[in-house]
Design a protein around this motif. Structure first.
Motif, PDB file in Angstrom:
ATOM      1  N   VAL A   1       0.910  -1.244   0.041  1.00  0.00           N
ATOM      2  CA  VAL A   1      -0.026  -0.071   0.139  1.00  0.00           C
ATOM      3  C   VAL A   1       0.746   1.384   0.003  1.00  0.00           C
ATOM      4  CG1 VAL A   1      -1.821   1.192   1.228  1.00  0.00           C
ATOM      5  CG2 VAL A   1      -1.645  -1.058   1.157  1.00  0.00           C
ATOM      6  N   THR A   2       0.618   2.204  -1.079  1.00  0.00           N
ATOM      7  CA  THR A   2       1.429   3.452  -1.039  1.00  0.00           C
ATOM      8  C   THR A   2       0.330   4.656  -1.080  1.00  0.00           C
ATOM      9  OG1 THR A   2       3.129   2.153  -2.415  1.00  0.00           O
ATOM     10  CG2 THR A   2       3.050   4.743  -2.367  1.00  0.00           C
ATOM     11  N   VAL A   3       0.695   5.585  -0.343  1.00  0.00           N
ATOM     12  CA  VAL A   3      -0.224   6.846  -0.121  1.00  0.00           C
ATOM     13  C   VAL A   3       0.402   7.887  -1.034  1.00  0.00           C
ATOM     14  CG1 VAL A   3      -1.608   8.105   1.212  1.00  0.00           C
ATOM     15  CG2 VAL A   3      -1.277   5.868   1.923  1.00  0.00           C
ATOM     16  N   TYR A   4      -0.318   8.471  -2.082  1.00  0.00           N
ATOM     17  CA  TYR A   4       0.228   9.474  -2.621  1.00  0.00           C
ATOM     18  C   TYR A   4      -0.320  10.982  -2.091  1.00  0.00           C
ATOM     19  CZ  TYR A   4       2.327   6.461  -6.092  1.00  0.00           C
ATOM     20  OH  TYR A   4       2.999   5.384  -6.743  1.00  0.00           O
ATOM     21  N   GLU A   5      -1.312  10.873  -1.815  1.00  0.00           N
ATOM     22  CA  GLU A   5      -1.905  12.086  -1.137  1.00  0.00           C
ATOM     23  C   GLU A   5      -3.127  11.665  -0.072  1.00  0.00           C
ATOM     24  OE1 GLU A   5      -5.432  14.957  -3.009  1.00  0.00           O
ATOM     25  OE2 GLU A   5      -3.608  14.881  -4.031  1.00  0.00           O
ATOM     26  N   GLY A   6      -3.097  12.494   0.963  1.00  0.00           N
ATOM     27  CA  GLY A   6      -4.116  12.342   1.980  1.00  0.00           C
ATOM     28  C   GLY A   6      -3.557  11.252   3.209  1.00  0.00           C
ATOM     29  N   ILE A   7      -4.550  10.502   3.672  1.00  0.00           N
ATOM     30  CA  ILE A   7      -4.182   9.520   4.822  1.00  0.00           C
ATOM     31  C   ILE A   7      -5.422   8.389   4.379  1.00  0.00           C
ATOM     32  CG2 ILE A   7      -4.448   9.076   7.398  1.00  0.00           C
ATOM     33  CD1 ILE A   7      -3.705  12.049   7.531  1.00  0.00           C
ATOM     34  N   VAL A   8      -4.806   7.350   4.781  1.00  0.00           N
ATOM     35  CA  VAL A   8      -5.638   5.997   4.486  1.00  0.00           C
ATOM     36  C   VAL A   8      -5.489   5.283   5.803  1.00  0.00           C
ATOM     37  CG1 VAL A   8      -5.563   6.022   2.197  1.00  0.00           C
ATOM     38  CG2 VAL A   8      -3.876   4.582   3.608  1.00  0.00           C
ATOM     39  N   GLU A   9      -6.578   4.501   6.297  1.00  0.00           N
ATOM     40  CA  GLU A   9      -6.517   3.669   7.547  1.00  0.00           C
ATOM     41  C   GLU A   9      -6.092   2.098   6.947  1.00  0.00           C
ATOM     42  OE1 GLU A   9      -9.277   3.554  10.979  1.00  0.00           O
ATOM     43  OE2 GLU A   9      -9.794   2.353   9.697  1.00  0.00           O
ATOM     44  N   VAL A  10      -5.401   1.399   7.331  1.00  0.00           N
ATOM     45  CA  VAL A  10      -4.923   0.187   6.957  1.00  0.00           C
ATOM     46  C   VAL A  10      -5.441  -0.834   8.110  1.00  0.00           C
ATOM     47  CG1 VAL A  10      -3.364  -1.529   5.928  1.00  0.00           C
ATOM     48  CG2 VAL A  10      -3.356   0.936   5.551  1.00  0.00           C
ATOM     49  N   GLN A  11      -6.214  -1.969   7.775  1.00  0.00           N
ATOM     50  CA  GLN A  11      -6.618  -3.027   8.771  1.00  0.00           C
ATOM     51  C   GLN A  11      -6.073  -4.315   8.241  1.00  0.00           C
ATOM     52  OE1 GLN A  11     -10.601  -3.022  10.111  1.00  0.00           O
ATOM     53  NE2 GLN A  11     -10.566  -0.693  10.586  1.00  0.00           N
ATOM     54  N   ALA A  12      -5.678  -5.073   9.145  1.00  0.00           N
ATOM     55  CA  ALA A  12      -5.153  -6.515   8.882  1.00  0.00           C
ATOM     56  C   ALA A  12      -5.858  -7.445   9.784  1.00  0.00           C
ATOM     57  CB  ALA A  12      -3.693  -6.531   8.780  1.00  0.00           C
ATOM     58  N   GLU A  13      -6.024  -8.476   9.270  1.00  0.00           N
ATOM     59  CA  GLU A  13      -6.735  -9.644   9.907  1.00  0.00           C
ATOM     60  C   GLU A  13      -6.083 -10.374  11.097  1.00  0.00           C
ATOM     61  OE1 GLU A  13      -7.108 -14.392   8.705  1.00  0.00           O
ATOM     62  OE2 GLU A  13      -8.669 -13.197   7.585  1.00  0.00           O
ATOM     63  N   GLN A  14      -4.585 -10.479  11.330  1.00  0.00           N
ATOM     64  CA  GLN A  14      -4.015 -10.710  12.350  1.00  0.00           C
ATOM     65  C   GLN A  14      -3.589  -9.563  13.412  1.00  0.00           C
ATOM     66  OE1 GLN A  14      -3.668 -13.703  13.042  1.00  0.00           O
ATOM     67  NE2 GLN A  14      -4.903 -14.332  10.952  1.00  0.00           N
ATOM     68  N   GLU A  15      -4.143  -8.108  12.953  1.00  0.00           N
ATOM     69  CA  GLU A  15      -3.447  -7.269  13.685  1.00  0.00           C
ATOM     70  C   GLU A  15      -4.655  -6.495  14.693  1.00  0.00           C
ATOM     71  OE1 GLU A  15      -0.428  -6.314  14.341  1.00  0.00           O
ATOM     72  OE2 GLU A  15       0.534  -6.849  12.524  1.00  0.00           O
ATOM     73  N   SER A  16      -4.676  -6.305  15.924  1.00  0.00           N
ATOM     74  CA  SER A  16      -5.668  -5.698  16.746  1.00  0.00           C
ATOM     75  C   SER A  16      -6.083  -4.290  16.516  1.00  0.00           C
ATOM     76  CB  SER A  16      -5.035  -5.749  18.179  1.00  0.00           C
ATOM     77  OG  SER A  16      -4.871  -7.110  18.626  1.00  0.00           O
ATOM     78  N   PHE A  17      -5.137  -3.494  16.025  1.00  0.00           N
ATOM     79  CA  PHE A  17      -5.634  -2.116  15.606  1.00  0.00           C
ATOM     80  C   PHE A  17      -5.248  -1.719  14.216  1.00  0.00           C
ATOM     81  CE2 PHE A  17      -4.744  -2.738  20.178  1.00  0.00           C
ATOM     82  CZ  PHE A  17      -5.881  -2.025  20.874  1.00  0.00           C
ATOM     83  N   PRO A  18      -5.624  -0.869  13.610  1.00  0.00           N
ATOM     84  CA  PRO A  18      -5.228  -0.276  12.395  1.00  0.00           C
ATOM     85  C   PRO A  18      -4.137   0.690  12.415  1.00  0.00           C
ATOM     86  CG  PRO A  18      -7.241   0.904  13.011  1.00  0.00           C
ATOM     87  CD  PRO A  18      -7.094  -0.295  14.213  1.00  0.00           C
ATOM     88  N   VAL A  19      -3.551   0.840  11.272  1.00  0.00           N
ATOM     89  CA  VAL A  19      -2.353   1.730  11.080  1.00  0.00           C
ATOM     90  C   VAL A  19      -2.788   2.813  10.071  1.00  0.00           C
ATOM     91  CG1 VAL A  19      -0.108   1.974  10.074  1.00  0.00           C
ATOM     92  CG2 VAL A  19      -0.525   0.180  11.672  1.00  0.00           C
TER      93      VAL A  19
ATOM     94  N   ARG B   1       0.605 -12.017   5.270  1.00  0.00           N
ATOM     95  CA  ARG B   1      -0.270 -13.147   5.990  1.00  0.00           C
ATOM     96  C   ARG B   1      -0.828 -12.167   7.044  1.00  0.00           C
ATOM     97  NH1 ARG B   1       4.167 -18.221   6.346  1.00  0.00           N
ATOM     98  NH2 ARG B   1       4.380 -18.405   4.118  1.00  0.00           N
ATOM     99  N   GLY B   2      -1.640 -11.257   6.656  1.00  0.00           N
ATOM    100  CA  GLY B   2      -2.326 -10.458   7.653  1.00  0.00           C
ATOM    101  C   GLY B   2      -1.614  -9.870   9.017  1.00  0.00           C
ATOM    102  N   ARG B   3      -0.364  -9.578   8.730  1.00  0.00           N
ATOM    103  CA  ARG B   3       0.476  -8.750   9.425  1.00  0.00           C
ATOM    104  C   ARG B   3       1.055  -7.560   8.779  1.00  0.00           C
ATOM    105  NH1 ARG B   3      -0.181 -10.173  14.753  1.00  0.00           N
ATOM    106  NH2 ARG B   3      -0.136 -12.367  14.891  1.00  0.00           N
ATOM    107  N   PHE B   4       1.238  -6.547   9.531  1.00  0.00           N
ATOM    108  CA  PHE B   4       1.869  -5.147   9.267  1.00  0.00           C
ATOM    109  C   PHE B   4       3.199  -5.525   9.016  1.00  0.00           C
ATOM    110  CE2 PHE B   4      -1.995  -2.953  11.539  1.00  0.00           C
ATOM    111  CZ  PHE B   4      -2.703  -3.010  10.455  1.00  0.00           C
ATOM    112  N   GLY B   5       3.699  -4.637   8.084  1.00  0.00           N
ATOM    113  CA  GLY B   5       5.400  -4.606   7.791  1.00  0.00           C
ATOM    114  C   GLY B   5       5.752  -3.275   8.350  1.00  0.00           C
TER     115      GLY B   5
END
Length: 319
Positions: free
Chosen positions: A198-216, A228-232
């Protein structure tokens, strides 16, 4: 005139209540949907009253359990203004009954639209809300808009999104076991076999993953890989000078040959395969042309001592 306005407003409440009932009957809501549902209930007493009128005559433990789970996960309790009932089947029956009793209140839900990119000249689409979707070749995206949310799913490949602002309807892109949510921004998602970029060019996005408790939250100029459902690790990128697939090129570093071949195959009319699976882990780097398979493979062969064999059904790379 006032009566017409009131009827229109009431129609909208009935439609929204029916959509929330259908969503809840499908099971537990995700974090974003839970917040939006509670906010909708608390926005107007009529919302709870209409929802109550829809469910008062139906009893079903499954839906009640879904609502109880929702309440437990909220920091502040939701006022219980109704008796719960109806799984998906009974919810559909209730909606049908209300449609008969209240003609004109419901319209048929829009069907999802599937977009594919089969040629370089047919890969850009203007969506109904003013957003723009640009897809890499061999990619597929499903778009399903409702009054509450703009839902999209990347089935395969890579897509760049220019999102029209609509604070009332989040723009949610599902990809594998993750999702990306935006209101008005520009971002790119690359769905690979083993990872999602996921690459953001403008603004802000919220990323959620299956194996993570909180979004980034990712801001403009940031990139993250999910696996595999984990953030890098969140990385900084210069989006103004970034070479991406929309230019017809791919520029990579710290990637392996499997990664590059998968992206070249999106543009190649003949499948490119590695004769030796061990070749796939070989690290490669450089800038490669996506839409000129022959030239790119020739360059790869020279740089990494590979033989390129053109067969009727495939292009084979051997050591």
């Amino acid at each position: 005139m006032q009566e017409t306005v009131n009827n229109t407003s009431q129609d909208s409440i009935y439609t929204e209540a029916a959509e929330w009932m259908d969503r809840l009957s499908d099971g537990e809501l995700n974090t974003l949907c839970r917040k939006r549902f509670v906010k909708w209930l608390e926005a107007d007493v009529q919302h709870q009253q209409v929802f109550e009128s829809m469910l008062a005559t139906w009893q079903d433990p499954a839906l009640e359990q879904s609502f109880e789970q929702l309440k437990k996960r909220q920091k502040r309790p939701v006022k219980k203004a109704f008796q719960w009932g109806a799984g998906l089947a009974t919810a559909c029956l209730l909606v049908a009954a209300l449609t008969l009793m209240l003609p004109g209140r419901f319209t048929e839900a829009p069907q999802p639209t599937v977009f594919t990119a089969q040629s370089p000249t047919e890969n850009t689409h203007q969506l109904s809300d003013g957003s723009a979707l640009q897809m890499q070749l061999s990619s597929e995206v499903t778009v399903n808009y409702s009054e509450l949310q703009r839902d999209l799913r990347i089935e395969s490949g890579q897509a760049y999104f220019s999102v029209a602002k609509d604070k009332k309807r989040p723009f949610v892109v599902s990809v594998g076991d993750a999702s990306v949510t935006a209101v008005g921004t520009e971002f790119n998602i690359d769905r690979g076999t083993d990872q999602i970029d996921v690459t953001v060019y403008e603004g802000i996005v919220e990323v959620q993953a299956e194996q993570e408790s909180f979004p980034v939250l990712l801001k403009a100029g940031e990139k993250m890989r999910l696996s595999r459902g984990r953030f890098g690790v969140v990385q900084k990128v210069d989006v103004n000078n970034l070479i991406d697939w929309r230019s017809g090129w791919i520029e990579i570093s710290n990637e392996n040959l499997d990664y590059l071949i998968e992206r070249l195959n999106r543009h190649s009319s003949t499948p490119i395969v590695l004769a030796d699976p061990n070749l796939g882990s070989r690290e490669v780097a450089g800038r490669f042309r996506l839409n000129d398979t022959e030239q790119t493979l020739k360059l790869l062969g020279q740089m990494y001592a590979l033989n390129v064999e053109y067969l009727p059904q495939q292009i084979r790379l051997t050591p």
